[in-house]
Design a protein around this motif. Structure first.
Motif, short mmCIF file in Angstrom:
data_model
loop_
_atom_site.label_atom_id
_atom_site.label_comp_id
_atom_site.label_asym_id
_atom_site.label_seq_id
_atom_site.Cartn_x
_atom_site.Cartn_y
_atom_site.Cartn_z
N LEU A 97 16.36 1.61 11.68
CA LEU A 97 15.54 1.64 12.89
C LEU A 97 14.12 2.08 12.56
CD1 LEU A 97 15.70 1.30 15.94
CD2 LEU A 97 16.23 3.73 16.09
N GLN A 98 14.07 3.12 11.75
CA GLN A 98 12.77 3.66 11.35
C GLN A 98 11.96 2.58 10.63
OE1 GLN A 98 11.82 6.63 12.15
NE2 GLN A 98 9.86 6.65 11.10
N GLU A 99 12.65 1.82 9.76
CA GLU A 99 11.96 0.77 9.00
C GLU A 99 11.35 -0.27 9.94
OE1 GLU A 99 14.10 -1.39 5.83
OE2 GLU A 99 14.24 0.60 4.93
N ASP A 100 12.15 -0.67 10.93
CA ASP A 100 11.64 -1.65 11.89
C ASP A 100 10.39 -1.11 12.59
OD1 ASP A 100 13.60 -3.36 11.27
OD2 ASP A 100 14.87 -2.94 13.02
N ASN A 101 10.49 0.17 13.00
CA ASN A 101 9.34 0.80 13.64
C ASN A 101 8.14 0.80 12.72
OD1 ASN A 101 10.48 1.35 16.05
ND2 ASN A 101 11.14 3.43 15.50
N GLU A 102 8.39 1.17 11.46
CA GLU A 102 7.29 1.27 10.51
C GLU A 102 6.63 -0.07 10.28
OE1 GLU A 102 8.55 3.37 7.04
OE2 GLU A 102 8.45 5.29 8.12
N LYS A 103 7.46 -1.11 10.24
CA LYS A 103 6.92 -2.46 10.06
C LYS A 103 5.96 -2.79 11.19
CE LYS A 103 10.17 -5.06 7.31
NZ LYS A 103 11.39 -5.85 7.34
N ALA A 104 6.42 -2.51 12.41
CA ALA A 104 5.60 -2.82 13.58
C ALA A 104 4.31 -2.01 13.56
CB ALA A 104 6.39 -2.54 14.85
N ILE A 151 -7.30 -1.02 3.89
CA ILE A 151 -6.63 -2.29 4.20
C ILE A 151 -5.83 -2.78 2.99
CG2 ILE A 151 -7.02 -4.74 4.72
CD1 ILE A 151 -9.34 -3.80 6.55
N ASP A 152 -6.44 -2.68 1.80
CA ASP A 152 -5.73 -3.06 0.57
C ASP A 152 -4.43 -2.28 0.45
OD1 ASP A 152 -7.46 -4.92 -0.27
OD2 ASP A 152 -8.53 -3.65 -1.72
N GLU A 153 -4.57 -0.98 0.73
CA GLU A 153 -3.43 -0.08 0.65
C GLU A 153 -2.32 -0.52 1.62
OE1 GLU A 153 -1.64 2.95 -1.13
OE2 GLU A 153 -3.69 2.25 -1.59
N LEU A 154 -2.73 -0.83 2.86
CA LEU A 154 -1.76 -1.26 3.89
C LEU A 154 -1.10 -2.58 3.48
CD1 LEU A 154 -3.79 -0.41 7.14
CD2 LEU A 154 -1.76 0.78 6.30
N LEU A 155 -1.90 -3.48 2.92
CA LEU A 155 -1.34 -4.77 2.48
C LEU A 155 -0.30 -4.58 1.39
CD1 LEU A 155 -4.53 -7.04 2.55
CD2 LEU A 155 -2.45 -7.32 3.93
N LYS A 156 -0.61 -3.66 0.47
CA LYS A 156 0.34 -3.37 -0.61
C LYS A 156 1.65 -2.85 -0.04
CE LYS A 156 -2.81 -2.09 -4.19
NZ LYS A 156 -3.49 -0.88 -4.61
N ARG A 157 1.51 -1.95 0.96
CA ARG A 157 2.73 -1.39 1.57
C ARG A 157 3.50 -2.46 2.31
NH1 ARG A 157 0.46 3.65 4.56
NH2 ARG A 157 2.13 3.27 6.05
N LYS A 158 2.80 -3.38 2.92
CA LYS A 158 3.45 -4.47 3.65
C LYS A 158 4.26 -5.35 2.70
CE LYS A 158 1.98 -8.27 6.55
NZ LYS A 158 2.93 -8.49 7.64
N LYS A 159 3.66 -5.58 1.52
CA LYS A 159 4.35 -6.41 0.51
C LYS A 159 5.66 -5.77 0.08
CE LYS A 159 0.93 -9.16 -1.88
NZ LYS A 159 -0.10 -8.97 -2.90
N LYS A 160 5.62 -4.43 -0.03
CA LYS A 160 6.80 -3.70 -0.51
C LYS A 160 7.95 -3.76 0.49
CE LYS A 160 4.64 -0.17 -3.33
NZ LYS A 160 4.10 1.14 -3.03
N GLN A 161 7.62 -3.95 1.76
CA GLN A 161 8.67 -3.89 2.82
C GLN A 161 9.65 -5.06 2.73
OE1 GLN A 161 6.62 -3.50 6.55
NE2 GLN A 161 6.68 -1.28 6.46
#
Ligand SMILES: Nc1ncnc2c1ncn2[C@@H]1O[C@H](COP(=O)(O)OP(=O)(O)O)[C@@H](O)[C@H]1O
Ligand SMILES: [Mg+2]
Length: 295
Positions: A248-255, A285-295
């Motif tokens: 659930l937390q992951e879904d929230n974090e993705k959003a 933004i680069d940092e956020l994109l990197k985190r998005k890729k990891k998800q």
């Protein structure tokens, strides 16, 4: 519980005859809601040890912020950076011009030992309010004629804290203010800090105090200094949810990540390329994109 009850029963402190209310309205609130401190891409590294990095946050006038993080995570180091007593490894900390910061350190060794508490408080004016507040914290007015050298650590803390609360600081930083205090004094301190209309940054392991007084948090976790817009109770609930319902937390974090990205990219469009602000935002933004890729 038994120990706490026993401590409460001891009644080492005479209940103050004075009214509770301490009125801080003399301070005014001209600076309420204005940014006082802003950190961008802030990092502190000692040798090969990174305390925190890539940290963006701000403090606004009138906020009461609990400052949390494990021992040794860098809370005191950040405070020293804010005070200009410690170098900045990367990024920046902006302070509003003429910002007056008051700092109450963990141990009190800088009080003039040969002065009486009254002389010390008189120097700052506002003696009547100081008396009321101190009486509420269990220091009777008759004690104030003694030299400060005769005061215990806890009593010194109270005297210094009260003098600081009555001074016109824009931002008051308290490092473990309840360490030397007994329960009744803690409660009195909580009430006083609740009534205080200035800006507070409080380092404390006293969860009760932080939850009662602070509605914002600054937390050092995963080598980042992060600002949260909620109380300690909510922070703990979220941590608990993370452990018990990771999906659930992951879904929230993705959003949340998605929203953050959209917002930051929108902001970037309004900035001039090549400026510091543009570069910091870009880095984020680069940092956020990197985190998005990891998800
Ligand atoms: N001048 C310094 N050189 C090297 N390491 C330091 C220095 N000052 C502090 N540290 C280290 O940085 C870490 C963070 O310390 P500190 O900011 O006091 O943590 P906290 O206040 O969160 O408990 C500690 O491990 C400490 O040993
Ligand atoms: Mg510390």
């Amino acid at each position: 519980m038994r120990r706490l009850e026993a401590e409460l029963k001891k009644e080492t402190i005479e209940k103050p005859a004075e009214e509770w209310s301490v009125d801080f309205s003399f301070r005014g609130d001209a600076k309420k809601g204005k940014r006082m401190v802003e950190a961008k891409g802030l990092a502190k590294i000692f040798g090969d040890r990174t305390l925190f990095e890539k940290s963006h946050f701000y403090v606004k006038g009138g906020e009461k912020i609990g400052f949390l993080g494990p021992n040794g995570s860098g809370k005191s180091t950040f405070i020293r950076m804010l005070l200009g007593a410690e170098s900045i490894t990367k990024g920046s900390v902006w302070k509003s011009p003429s910002l007056k910061i008051g700092y109450l350190p963990q141990e009190m060794n800088d009080l003039p030992a040969d002065k009486t508490a009254l002389e010390y408080l008189n120097a700052g004016g506002q003696t009547a309010m100081a008396r009321t507040t101190l009486a509420n914290m269990g220091i009777h007015a008759s004690q104030l004629i003694h030299p400060l050298s005769a005061f215990s650590q806890g009593e010194k803390m109270k005297v210094k804290l009260v003098s600081m609360l009555l001074d016109e600081y824009d931002l008051l930083i308290l490092d473990e203010p309840t360490n030397h205090l007994d329960l009744p004094s803690r409660e009195a301190l909580e009430e006083t800090l609740l009534a205080y209309t200035g800006t507070l940054l409080i380092v404390s392991h006293d969860r009760y105090l932080v939850d009662k007084v602070c509605d914002k948090l600054l937390v050092i976790e995963d080598k980042r200094l992060k600002r949260f817009e909620f109380s300690l109770k909510e922070y703990e609930q979220r941590m608990h949810m993370k452990e018990t319902q990771p999906g659930l937390q992951e879904d929230n974090e993705k959003a949340v990540l998605e929203l953050k990205l959209i917002e930051r990219i929108g902001l970037l469009g309004a900035l001039k390329p090549g400026t510091d602000e543009y570069n910091w935002l870009n880095e984020e933004i680069d940092e956020l994109l990197k985190r998005k890729k990891k998800q």
